[in-house]
Scaffold this motif. Structure first.
Motif, PDB file in Angstrom:
ATOM      1  N   VAL A   2       0.782  -1.278  -0.031  1.00  0.00           N
ATOM      2  CA  VAL A   2      -0.130   0.081   0.003  1.00  0.00           C
ATOM      3  C   VAL A   2       0.837   1.067   0.078  1.00  0.00           C
ATOM      4  CG1 VAL A   2      -1.721   1.398   1.340  1.00  0.00           C
ATOM      5  CG2 VAL A   2      -1.765  -1.017   1.218  1.00  0.00           C
ATOM      6  N   LYS A   3       0.720   2.050  -1.088  1.00  0.00           N
ATOM      7  CA  LYS A   3       1.338   3.557  -1.080  1.00  0.00           C
ATOM      8  C   LYS A   3       0.537   4.684  -0.573  1.00  0.00           C
ATOM      9  CE  LYS A   3       4.020   6.829  -3.382  1.00  0.00           C
ATOM     10  NZ  LYS A   3       4.855   7.102  -4.551  1.00  0.00           N
ATOM     11  N   ALA A   4       0.757   5.177   0.482  1.00  0.00           N
ATOM     12  CA  ALA A   4       0.007   6.327   1.094  1.00  0.00           C
ATOM     13  C   ALA A   4       0.862   7.686   0.773  1.00  0.00           C
ATOM     14  CB  ALA A   4      -0.120   6.173   2.639  1.00  0.00           C
ATOM     15  N   VAL A   5       0.117   8.620   0.367  1.00  0.00           N
ATOM     16  CA  VAL A   5       0.771   9.841  -0.021  1.00  0.00           C
ATOM     17  C   VAL A   5       0.205  11.069   0.657  1.00  0.00           C
ATOM     18  CG1 VAL A   5       1.278  11.577  -1.673  1.00  0.00           C
ATOM     19  CG2 VAL A   5       1.244   9.179  -2.289  1.00  0.00           C
ATOM     20  N   VAL A   6       1.029  11.885   1.427  1.00  0.00           N
ATOM     21  CA  VAL A   6       0.322  13.003   2.220  1.00  0.00           C
ATOM     22  C   VAL A   6       0.852  14.330   1.303  1.00  0.00           C
ATOM     23  CG1 VAL A   6       0.265  14.409   4.239  1.00  0.00           C
ATOM     24  CG2 VAL A   6       0.708  11.774   4.357  1.00  0.00           C
ATOM     25  N   LEU A   7      -0.447  15.187   0.990  1.00  0.00           N
ATOM     26  CA  LEU A   7       0.006  16.411   0.206  1.00  0.00           C
ATOM     27  C   LEU A   7      -0.148  17.468   1.219  1.00  0.00           C
ATOM     28  CD1 LEU A   7      -2.088  15.577  -2.959  1.00  0.00           C
ATOM     29  CD2 LEU A   7       0.231  15.006  -2.628  1.00  0.00           C
ATOM     30  N   GLY A   8       1.031  18.182   1.440  1.00  0.00           N
ATOM     31  CA  GLY A   8       0.766  19.149   2.555  1.00  0.00           C
ATOM     32  C   GLY A   8       1.785  18.584   3.666  1.00  0.00           C
ATOM     33  N   ALA A   9       2.505  17.680   3.411  1.00  0.00           N
ATOM     34  CA  ALA A   9       3.423  16.925   4.432  1.00  0.00           C
ATOM     35  C   ALA A   9       4.045  17.550   5.542  1.00  0.00           C
ATOM     36  CB  ALA A   9       3.849  15.677   3.757  1.00  0.00           C
ATOM     37  N   ALA A  10       4.430  18.768   5.125  1.00  0.00           N
ATOM     38  CA  ALA A  10       5.490  19.517   6.102  1.00  0.00           C
ATOM     39  C   ALA A  10       4.623  20.313   7.134  1.00  0.00           C
ATOM     40  CB  ALA A  10       6.502  20.192   5.321  1.00  0.00           C
ATOM     41  N   GLY A  11       3.207  20.364   7.189  1.00  0.00           N
ATOM     42  CA  GLY A  11       2.608  21.132   7.941  1.00  0.00           C
ATOM     43  C   GLY A  11       2.104  20.681   9.176  1.00  0.00           C
ATOM     44  N   GLY A  12       1.642  21.632   9.890  1.00  0.00           N
ATOM     45  CA  GLY A  12       1.245  21.151  11.329  1.00  0.00           C
ATOM     46  C   GLY A  12       0.443  19.884  11.416  1.00  0.00           C
ATOM     47  N   LYS A  66       5.741  12.365  -9.166  1.00  0.00           N
ATOM     48  CA  LYS A  66       6.518  11.505  -8.490  1.00  0.00           C
ATOM     49  C   LYS A  66       6.021  10.992  -7.152  1.00  0.00           C
ATOM     50  CE  LYS A  66      11.160  12.914 -10.701  1.00  0.00           C
ATOM     51  NZ  LYS A  66      12.255  13.664 -10.430  1.00  0.00           N
ATOM     52  N   ALA A  67       5.567  11.870  -6.442  1.00  0.00           N
ATOM     53  CA  ALA A  67       4.919  11.632  -5.195  1.00  0.00           C
ATOM     54  C   ALA A  67       3.764  10.713  -5.411  1.00  0.00           C
ATOM     55  CB  ALA A  67       4.780  12.848  -4.311  1.00  0.00           C
ATOM     56  N   LEU A  68       2.954  11.174  -6.619  1.00  0.00           N
ATOM     57  CA  LEU A  68       1.601  10.516  -6.561  1.00  0.00           C
ATOM     58  C   LEU A  68       1.778   9.219  -7.286  1.00  0.00           C
ATOM     59  CD1 LEU A  68      -0.425  13.813  -7.477  1.00  0.00           C
ATOM     60  CD2 LEU A  68      -0.645  12.151  -5.264  1.00  0.00           C
ATOM     61  N   ALA A  71       0.239   5.904  -6.140  1.00  0.00           N
ATOM     62  CA  ALA A  71      -0.490   5.894  -4.887  1.00  0.00           C
ATOM     63  C   ALA A  71      -1.773   5.211  -4.860  1.00  0.00           C
ATOM     64  CB  ALA A  71      -0.771   7.496  -4.812  1.00  0.00           C
ATOM     65  N   ASP A  72      -1.929   4.682  -3.671  1.00  0.00           N
ATOM     66  CA  ASP A  72      -3.242   3.985  -3.199  1.00  0.00           C
ATOM     67  C   ASP A  72      -4.329   4.852  -2.258  1.00  0.00           C
ATOM     68  OD1 ASP A  72      -3.024   1.031  -4.273  1.00  0.00           O
ATOM     69  OD2 ASP A  72      -0.955   1.442  -3.200  1.00  0.00           O
ATOM     70  N   VAL A  73      -3.618   5.576  -1.665  1.00  0.00           N
ATOM     71  CA  VAL A  73      -4.436   6.317  -0.609  1.00  0.00           C
ATOM     72  C   VAL A  73      -3.444   7.770  -0.628  1.00  0.00           C
ATOM     73  CG1 VAL A  73      -5.374   6.790   1.608  1.00  0.00           C
ATOM     74  CG2 VAL A  73      -5.228   4.469   0.782  1.00  0.00           C
ATOM     75  N   THR A 127      -2.433  11.401 -12.551  1.00  0.00           N
ATOM     76  CA  THR A 127      -1.163  10.681 -12.303  1.00  0.00           C
ATOM     77  C   THR A 127      -1.888   9.270 -11.360  1.00  0.00           C
ATOM     78  OG1 THR A 127       0.151  12.417 -11.867  1.00  0.00           O
ATOM     79  CG2 THR A 127       1.136  10.260 -11.081  1.00  0.00           C
ATOM     80  N   ALA A 128      -2.666   9.417 -10.432  1.00  0.00           N
ATOM     81  CA  ALA A 128      -3.070   8.426  -9.702  1.00  0.00           C
ATOM     82  C   ALA A 128      -4.747   8.400  -9.730  1.00  0.00           C
ATOM     83  CB  ALA A 128      -2.785   8.444  -8.370  1.00  0.00           C
TER      84      ALA A 128
END
Ligand code: NAI
Length: 334
Positions: A2-12, A66-68, A71-73, A127-128
């Motif tokens: 399972v590939k999970a991706v977080v967009l906005g991953a550096a935030g709070g 590339k990040a996406l 991606a599954d989730v 992309t995904a």
């Protein structure tokens, strides 16, 4: 796998969310995208001895793509959070200029979170397109319709997968929260709580409790005093939600959770819901059942009290307005 991706991953929200996903043994790959700092966050997380292989990406060199890839989730906590005194809707039209990093244009000041979500959704659609998309960025009542409209534009819309708004809930005490995700659109069904209210609970106490649930987010915004909104509790809720999707996709049956979804996801369920509501609503949060394809079933509200019916009625005008703001952001009315 399972590939999970977080967009906005550096935030709070993004950082603790990425940590919790890294700790989930079902996640084997974790992609982290943000406009800043993701290589650092990824390097830090890669020192944790769980299966997920972590990679951080930035906008240059097709970082989003590339990040996406694969991606599954995809979980989206990218965007500007509230400051004291702001409503979630204010974020749609926050009064600062934001450089659109993807095409170098300035977005009008009225389109900050809406513009970010539009651009990220475009990346996912191209992309995904089969990924499950969980939207945290506010105003959720409008950002979920934006994602759906972008997917429709690209001809890859599947309401089971792509229009899932996140709603916080507790594991021990389950109170279905229906309607939407801001102020009066948040409708707690305390009569359906796993821990029923004690008999003799006064109307006054009930009103206070409902108000606290509807405006609980404001408590955190106020306590943080300008430093943002709920991040840790939201990250926990987002990670729990992603874990439920992953478990359902892997075949676990019977997972039911309140979720803000498109009515298109289950026409017969949404028709029953519309009957209860007295009108059709294109997006609504209610209990949904998850399956291998994502959201499989809309579960109507069922038996609710008169006071809860009044809350639902009060939520609808605001919710309908929020939905139309999101939809017309992508497809302006002719
Ligand atoms: P934050 O400002 O700490 O983090 C946001 C992150 O998004 C930053 O790292 C920023 O660089 C990144 N970002 C901005 N534009 C981007 C783009 N185009 N692509 C990728 N990343 C981008 O904010 P925080 O506290 O993490 O909140 C994020 C969002 O979540 C806000 O919209 C907030 O209102 C919402 N939120 C939602 C809740 C919910 O219950 N659904 C609860 C609390 C917050």
């Amino acid at each position: 796998m399972v590939k999970a991706v977080v967009l906005g991953a550096a935030g709070g929200i993004g950082q603790p969310l990425a940590l919790l996903l890294k700790a989930n043994p079902l996640v084997t790959e974790l992609g982290l995208f943000d406009i800043v700092n993701t290589p650092g966050v990824a390097a830090d997380l890669s020192h944790i001895s769980t299966p997920a292989k972590v990679e951080g990406y930035l906008p240059p060199d097709d970082g989003l793509k590339k990040a996406l890839t694969g991606a599954d989730v995809v979980v989206i906590p990218a965007g500007v959070p509230r400051k004291p005194g702001m409503t979630r809707d204010d974020l749609f039209k926050a009064s600062i200029y934001f450089t659109n990093i993807y095409d170098g244009l300035f977005l009008p000041s009225s389109q900050i979170n809406a513009g970010i979500i539009r651009d990220l959704a475009t990346g996912i659609a191209t992309t995904a397109p089969k990924a499950f998309v969980l939207v945290i960025s506010n105003p959720v009542n409008s950002t979920v319709p934006i994602v759906a409209e972008i997917f429709k534009k690209h001809g890859v819309f599947d309401p089971k997968r792509q229009v899932i708004g996140d709603l916080s809930l507790s594991k021990e005490i389950v109170v279905p929260v229906v309607g939407g995700h801001s102020g009066v659109t948040i409708v707690p069904l305390l009569s359906q709580s796993s821990h029923p209210l004690p008999s003799g609970f006064s109307k006054e106490s009930l009103d206070t409790l409902v108000n606290r649930i509807q405006f609980g987010g404001d408590e955190v915004v106020k306590a943080k005093d300008g430093a943002g909104s709920a991040t840790l509790s939201m990250a926990y809720a987002g990670a729990e939600f992603a874990a439920k999707i992953i478990r359902a996709v892997k075949g676990e049956k019977g997972i039911v959770t309140p979720t803000y979804v498109s009515a298109e996801v289950d026409p017969s369920g949404s028709a029953a819901l519309a009957k209860e509501l007295g009108e059709e609503v294109a997006y609504f949060s209610t209990n949904v059942e998850l399956g291998t394809e994502g959201v499989t079933k809309i579960i109507p509200l069922g038996k609710i009290t008169e006071a809860e019916q009044a809350l639902v009625k009060a939520a609808l005008p605001e919710l309908l307005k929020n939905i139309s703001t999101g939809v017309s952001f992508v497809a302006p009315p002719k």
